[in-house]
Enzyme design. Structure first.
Site, mmCIF file in Angstrom:
data_model
loop_
_atom_site.group_PDB
_atom_site.id
_atom_site.type_symbol
_atom_site.label_atom_id
_atom_site.label_comp_id
_atom_site.label_asym_id
_atom_site.label_seq_id
_atom_site.Cartn_x
_atom_site.Cartn_y
_atom_site.Cartn_z
ATOM 1 N N HIS A 12 0.841 -1.195 0.000
ATOM 2 C CA HIS A 12 0.000 0.000 0.000
ATOM 3 C C HIS A 12 0.879 1.250 0.000
ATOM 4 O O HIS A 12 2.033 1.201 0.409
ATOM 5 C CB HIS A 12 -0.845 0.084 1.283
ATOM 6 C CG HIS A 12 -1.602 -1.141 1.647
ATOM 7 N ND1 HIS A 12 -2.985 -1.208 1.545
ATOM 8 C CD2 HIS A 12 -1.220 -2.340 2.157
ATOM 9 C CE1 HIS A 12 -3.399 -2.405 1.970
ATOM 10 N NE2 HIS A 12 -2.345 -3.101 2.341
ATOM 11 N N THR A 47 0.412 5.184 1.852
ATOM 12 C CA THR A 47 -0.432 5.755 2.909
ATOM 13 C C THR A 47 -1.437 6.755 2.351
ATOM 14 O O THR A 47 -2.534 6.902 2.897
ATOM 15 C CB THR A 47 0.429 6.456 3.967
ATOM 16 O OG1 THR A 47 1.252 7.446 3.330
ATOM 17 C CG2 THR A 47 1.312 5.447 4.696
ATOM 18 N N GLU A 76 2.441 -0.757 4.718
ATOM 19 C CA GLU A 76 2.116 0.621 4.348
ATOM 20 C C GLU A 76 3.417 1.374 4.076
ATOM 21 O O GLU A 76 4.321 1.411 4.925
ATOM 22 C CB GLU A 76 1.335 1.319 5.460
ATOM 23 C CG GLU A 76 -0.109 0.879 5.578
ATOM 24 C CD GLU A 76 -1.021 1.556 4.547
ATOM 25 O OE1 GLU A 76 -0.522 2.410 3.776
ATOM 26 O OE2 GLU A 76 -2.221 1.223 4.539
#
Length: 266
Positions: free
Chosen positions: A45, A47, A110
């Site tokens: 991912h 953020t 993340e």
């Protein structure tokens, strides 16, 4: 806070500097609801927030109901938020390879980056090197196959677009993390787009479903299929992300399916 988090005195990975615990996690579950699911997928991912520290605090705030297993700052400094054996809340409503509870079968990382809302800046070299080392370590320890190292956008097409088309998937694959094939050149020729229907569209949907995307094979090129095509392009044909299944996209998809089959046999 869960006792498992309290007891996590040191990170599971040697590439994380320390534990910065988040309360947002639960028990991993098998598809039938019983406990004990082992992670066999890695989800990356960004953020999507302008300030890394604020993103970290949000992932550790019980109000947010979101978390991840690891957090990588722009300078490569890495923290562990949730034990790998626990179910972090990072994927949300998602689907891959027939599984709908991606949180139970995955480890989430993340990567601090403002994302598309912040102009999608390049990922700094120190951050990429640290993330690659962390991913390689996780994949080796959990025997995560290359074809199950995915973007958040892969498991939630249309809803999520991270970590974005600038993420260096080729470099990660060359470093032993994930699967990559050389994208076919973008040329003219026949293409499929939203509004079309018929057997060729059905065959395209079947290929995406075979790879793992949550696709309904009904022969209709609708908004959902357009989102899947865009997600595929964002990961494996990032030069042009438009949701149109041109010859480059279809050829790259076929090559990736062949590489996936080869990886599974190996």
């Amino acid at each position: 806070m869960n006792d498992d988090t309290d007891a996590m005195a040191k990170p599971d990975s040697r590439f994380a500097a320390k534990v910065f615990p988040s309360p947002n996690h639960g028990e991993r579950k098998q598809p039938d609801g019983t406990p004990g699911r082992r992670p066999d997928m890695l989800i990356l991912h960004y953020t999507g927030m302008p300030i890394a520290g604020e993103a970290l605090q949000w992932l550790c705030n019980p109000v947010s109901q979101v978390s991840s297993h690891y957090f990588v700052f722009e300078n490569g400094h890495t923290l562990q938020l949730v034990p790998e054996g626990r179910r972090a809340w990072h994927a949300g409503a998602s689907h891959w390879g027939g599984e709908a509870d991606i949180n139970s079968c995955s480890i989430g990382i993340e990567i601090a980056n403002p994302g598309h809302p912040g102009g999608l800046p390049d990922f700094p070299e120190a951050q990429i090197a640290a993330t690659l080392a962390l991913c390689r370590d996780i994949c080796e320890r959990w025997s995560i196959p290359p074809e199950r190292v995915l973007a958040h956008s892969d498991v939630a097409p249309g809803r999520k677009i991270d970590p974005g088309e600038k993420f260096p998937w080729r470099r990660f694959a060359e470093g032993g993390v994930g699967l990559w094939v050389e994208p076919a050149p973008i040329r003219g020729g026949r293409f499929f787009a939203r509004g079309e229907a018929g057997q060729p569209v059905e065959a395209l949907q079947a290929m995406f479903a075979m790879l793992g995307y949550g696709v309904t094979v009904d022969g209709i090129y609708d908004e959902r299929l357009e989102a899947v095509v865009a997600a595929f392009q964002r990961h494996w044909r990032p030069e042009k992300v438009d949701g149109v299944a041109d010859s480059s996209t279809i050829t790259t998809l076929r090559d990736l399916l062949a590489a996936t089959q080869s990886a599974r046999v190996a």
